[in-house]
Write a protein that holds these residues in place. Structure first.
Motif, PDB file in Angstrom:
ATOM      1  N   PHE A 120      -1.447  -4.340  11.341  1.00 19.81           N
ATOM      2  CA  PHE A 120      -1.626  -3.330  12.395  1.00 19.81           C
ATOM      3  C   PHE A 120      -2.291  -2.065  11.868  1.00 19.81           C
ATOM      4  O   PHE A 120      -2.855  -1.300  12.649  1.00 19.81           O
ATOM      5  N   LYS A 121      -2.227  -1.849  10.555  1.00 26.69           N
ATOM      6  CA  LYS A 121      -2.833  -0.632  10.014  1.00 26.69           C
ATOM      7  C   LYS A 121      -4.334  -0.587  10.272  1.00 26.69           C
ATOM      8  O   LYS A 121      -4.916   0.491  10.316  1.00 26.69           O
ATOM      9  N   ASP A 152      -1.442  -3.746   1.114  1.00 23.81           N
ATOM     10  CA  ASP A 152      -1.870  -3.733   2.513  1.00 23.81           C
ATOM     11  C   ASP A 152      -2.661  -2.499   2.934  1.00 23.81           C
ATOM     12  O   ASP A 152      -3.686  -2.612   3.588  1.00 23.81           O
ATOM     13  N   PRO A 263       9.089  -2.494  13.511  1.00 24.51           N
ATOM     14  CA  PRO A 263       9.374  -2.675  12.079  1.00 24.51           C
ATOM     15  C   PRO A 263       8.901  -1.433  11.320  1.00 24.51           C
ATOM     16  O   PRO A 263       7.720  -1.091  11.406  1.00 24.51           O
ATOM     17  N   SER A 264       9.805  -0.752  10.625  1.00 20.74           N
ATOM     18  CA  SER A 264       9.476   0.589  10.137  1.00 20.74           C
ATOM     19  C   SER A 264       9.629   0.763   8.636  1.00 20.74           C
ATOM     20  O   SER A 264      10.494   0.160   8.008  1.00 20.74           O
ATOM     21  N   GLY A 265       8.769   1.617   8.074  1.00 23.92           N
ATOM     22  CA  GLY A 265       8.801   1.952   6.657  1.00 23.92           C
ATOM     23  C   GLY A 265       8.619   3.446   6.467  1.00 23.92           C
ATOM     24  O   GLY A 265       9.554   4.190   6.226  1.00 23.92           O
ATOM     25  N   PHE A 267       7.768   5.471   8.824  1.00 28.89           N
ATOM     26  CA  PHE A 267       8.051   6.135  10.089  1.00 28.89           C
ATOM     27  C   PHE A 267       6.780   6.608  10.804  1.00 28.89           C
ATOM     28  O   PHE A 267       6.807   7.502  11.624  1.00 28.89           O
ATOM     29  N   GLY A 268       5.635   5.983  10.481  1.00 29.53           N
ATOM     30  CA  GLY A 268       4.402   6.388  11.145  1.00 29.53           C
ATOM     31  C   GLY A 268       4.260   5.734  12.509  1.00 29.53           C
ATOM     32  O   GLY A 268       3.976   6.397  13.512  1.00 29.53           O
ATOM     33  N   ASN A 269       4.485   4.436  12.550  1.00 34.14           N
ATOM     34  CA  ASN A 269       4.293   3.683  13.781  1.00 34.14           C
ATOM     35  C   ASN A 269       5.286   4.135  14.854  1.00 34.14           C
ATOM     36  O   ASN A 269       4.907   4.492  15.971  1.00 34.14           O
ATOM     37  N   SER A 320       5.971  -4.581   3.008  1.00 29.77           N
ATOM     38  CA  SER A 320       5.324  -3.352   3.477  1.00 29.77           C
ATOM     39  C   SER A 320       6.333  -2.353   4.032  1.00 29.77           C
ATOM     40  O   SER A 320       5.979  -1.237   4.394  1.00 29.77           O
ATOM     41  N   MET A 321       7.591  -2.763   4.120  1.00 27.42           N
ATOM     42  CA  MET A 321       8.657  -1.853   4.559  1.00 27.42           C
ATOM     43  C   MET A 321       9.583  -1.498   3.400  1.00 27.42           C
ATOM     44  O   MET A 321      10.664  -0.947   3.623  1.00 27.42           O
ATOM     45  N   HIS A 401       7.759  -9.077   8.719  1.00 24.47           N
ATOM     46  CA  HIS A 401       8.008  -7.714   9.198  1.00 24.47           C
ATOM     47  C   HIS A 401       8.330  -7.726  10.692  1.00 24.47           C
ATOM     48  O   HIS A 401       9.285  -7.103  11.152  1.00 24.47           O
ATOM     49  N   THR A 424       3.340  -6.271  13.382  1.00 19.55           N
ATOM     50  CA  THR A 424       2.669  -5.426  12.397  1.00 19.55           C
ATOM     51  C   THR A 424       1.799  -6.206  11.419  1.00 19.55           C
ATOM     52  O   THR A 424       0.997  -5.602  10.703  1.00 19.55           O
ATOM     53  N   ALA A 425       1.952  -7.511  11.335  1.00 20.41           N
ATOM     54  CA  ALA A 425       1.069  -8.306  10.474  1.00 20.41           C
ATOM     55  C   ALA A 425       1.071  -9.742  10.969  1.00 20.41           C
ATOM     56  O   ALA A 425       1.942 -10.156  11.748  1.00 20.41           O
TER      57      ALA A 425
HETATM   58  C1  LIG Z   1       2.898  -0.307   7.088  1.00 18.20           C
HETATM   59  C2  LIG Z   1       3.631  -1.472   7.631  1.00 18.20           C
HETATM   60  C3  LIG Z   1       4.880  -1.330   8.276  1.00 18.20           C
HETATM   61  C4  LIG Z   1       5.597   0.009   8.392  1.00 18.20           C
HETATM   62  O1  LIG Z   1       4.944   0.919   9.224  1.00 18.20           O
HETATM   63  P1  LIG Z   1       5.268   2.483   9.099  1.00 18.20           P
HETATM   64  O2  LIG Z   1       4.283   3.140   9.967  1.00 18.20           O
HETATM   65  O3  LIG Z   1       5.074   2.825   7.649  1.00 18.20           O
HETATM   66  O4  LIG Z   1       6.681   2.680   9.535  1.00 18.20           O
HETATM   67  C5  LIG Z   1       5.477  -2.463   8.816  1.00 18.20           C
HETATM   68  N1  LIG Z   1       4.906  -3.683   8.687  1.00 18.20           N
HETATM   69  C6  LIG Z   1       3.716  -3.855   8.072  1.00 18.20           C
HETATM   70  C7  LIG Z   1       3.156  -5.230   7.973  1.00 18.20           C
HETATM   71  C8  LIG Z   1       3.046  -2.773   7.524  1.00 18.20           C
HETATM   72  O5  LIG Z   1       1.862  -2.973   6.905  1.00 18.20           O
END
Ligand SMILES: *Cc1c(COP(=O)(O)O)cnc(C)c1O
Length: 481
Positions: A120-121, A152, A263-265, A267-269, A320-321, A401, A424-425
């Motif tokens: 998704f990035k 990623d 799905p968060s890491g 906290f951007g999404n 990625s999280m 994710h 997200t992927a």
């Molecule tokens: C970056 C990423 C996330 C986390 O997104 P954030 O915006 O960092 O919370 C989740 N899943 C995948 C596959 C990612 O690449």
């Protein structure tokens, strides 16, 4: 529209000024001075817009200083379906972010990972590439992007910046520590403006080199070094569009409430979801999902925010999280404390001194329910079981994710509202976990067949800032002088 720092001590700037910058000068993060509002009538008009038009409508509210013809051109070039060709056959939609229902009208997946690196990035990063090139041209200047990646983000950045004028990318990655597929995604790019540097060491070593070079102000300004990290406001703004696009596909009638699971890491999404909600989109719940690295889940359950050190961060099957210090979280806390930068600065001072802060006994926590957040955490077992059960029941293959999002949604969603999980992927990126879950390797979209065999372009260097510095000095873009 101006942007102000969460810490309240930096000058106000505009969208195009903060585009190429990281933190504000006071160490805070830039946020818009207010959230543009969309009424029900406005939402009804937006409901029929194709993705690019939706993106234009939202982004023009955040960046009014970009002339409308220019912005329209940028979003049309970025958001046409041909750039996101890898949609599931089941939706076969010529749209940028199609919705796949698992339970029609009740539970679905928003496909955001159909771009060039299957994550998704890509979607926000592609806009960033176009915006960078535009602003650099306007200002007759250039940018050398320096970053470190564990896989990623770096590949999404390279695919967004490749071939762009006035931009050169130096991306550091840990030699031999990425999957062959990840390596191929980055190293097979033949564009002259993309420089892959494989560092003999781990990701943290590569990251340390980037930090060391970034701390050298003279070097940084001489070479106009910039970054494309997750605090970049334009990336957040681009992600706000996902929620509007998902909403209009999901609800029967504009105005009806629905929920998103994310799905968060960093906290951007999900921050973008919070912003969409603040702009008037009728989101019932924002369901935050973490993996074993559950710092954010802990916060939303208990009011305690306690980031972990990198040696306390677990390596998981949703890699990625694997993040224990959510770089965008400060932007949400700013709203939580009523946009009071003094209160926020006090909390961040506590964080620096004690390694944590606790909001439980504060009035902020008592009223936090109004933001709609709920949360949960998933484990490897839960991830694998979810991938398997979604495959068995619906014949839809999801990545690890997205599986965290699905699992947590199943556990904590309020069943009165439809839920859409942000994908997200794509599963093709995480073959081992998929194999473990369903007993076969995920199919790859055709253009990715055999990419491991394509010629690669990469320079290996020691984990030494001086060596990387010399490489950049030899290959960086420079001004005319
Ligand atoms: C970056 C990423 C996330 C986390 O997104 P954030 O915006 O960092 O919370 C989740 N899943 C995948 C596959 C990612 O690449």
């Amino acid at each position: 529209m101006h942007y102000l720092s969460t810490r309240g001590q930096a000058p106000q700037r505009r969208f195009t000024d903060i585009l190429l910058e990281g933190l504000a000068s006071d160490g805070g993060l830039y946020v818009p001075e207010y959230y543009p509002q969309f009424s029900l009538a406005a939402l009804e008009q937006m409901a029929v817009m194709p993705y690019a038009e939706l993106a234009y409508t939202i982004l023009s509210a955040f960046a009014p200083e970009i002339p409308s013809d220019d912005l329209a051109k940028l979003v049309l070039e970025t958001y046409h379906a041909a750039r996101y060709p890898y949609a599931r056959e089941s939706v076969r939609a010529a749209r940028v972010a199609p919705l796949t229902w698992l339970e029609p009208g009740r539970f679905g997946i928003l496909e955001l990972s159909n771009g060039p690196t299957l994550a998704f990035k890509d979607m926000a990063m592609q806009l960033l590439g176009a915006l960078f090139e535009y602003v650099l041209t306007q200002r007759d200047t250039y940018l050398n992007i320096l970053g470190a990646t564990s896989g990623d983000t770096g590949s999404a950045a390279e695919h967004a910046m490749r071939g762009r004028a006035r931009i050169r990318v130096f991306m550091l990655s840990p030699a031999g520590r990425m999957s062959p597929f990840q390596r191929a995604q980055m190293y097979s790019l033949q564009d002259e403006n993309i420089h892959n540097i494989a560092i003999r060491g781990a990701f943290d070593d590569a990251q340390d080199v980037v930090k060391a070079l970034g701390a050298d102000q003279a070097f940084k300004s001489q070479y106009r070094l910039g970054a494309v990290n997750s605090i970049n406001w334009a990336r957040i703004a681009a992600q706000v569009v996902y929620y509007f696009a998902g909403y209009f596909q999901a609800v029967g009638r504009v105005g009806d409430p629905m929920s998103f699971a994310v799905p968060s890491g960093n906290f951007g999404n999900i921050l973008a979801g919070h912003i969409a909600r603040m702009m008037g989109l009728p989101i019932a719940q924002l369901i935050l999902a973490t993996n074993e690295n559950n710092v954010l889940d802990e916060f939303f359950r208990t009011g305690v925010y306690r980031p972990r050190r990198s040696d306390e961060t677990f390596v998981t099957s949703s890699p990625s999280m694997d993040i224990s210090k959510a770089s965008n979280f400060e932007r949400f806390v700013f709203d939580l404390v009523g946009r009071d930068s003094q209160a926020l600065t006090t909390l961040w001072r506590q964080l620096a001194e004690k390694g944590a802060f606790d909001l439980k006994t504060t009035p902020y926590w008592a009223t936090s329910g109004r933001f709609g957040f709920v949360s949960g955490a998933n484990s490897h077992e839960g991830r694998v079981a979810t991938i398997r059960s979604i495959w068995k029941r619906y014949r839809v293959l999801i990545d690890p994710h997205t599986a965290d999002g699905v699992r947590v949604a199943q556990q904590v969603a309020d069943s009165r509202y439809p839920v859409v999980v942000l994908e997200t992927a794509q599963p093709a990126k995480f073959a081992d976990t998929i194999q473990e879950a369903v007993g076969f390797a995920p199919p790859r979209p055709a253009p990715f067949e055999g990419i491991e065999a394509a010629p690669q372009r990469v320079t290996e260097l020691p984990a030494d800032a001086q060596a990387v510095r010399r490489y950049i000095e030899a290959h960086a873009l420079r001004g005319r002088d």
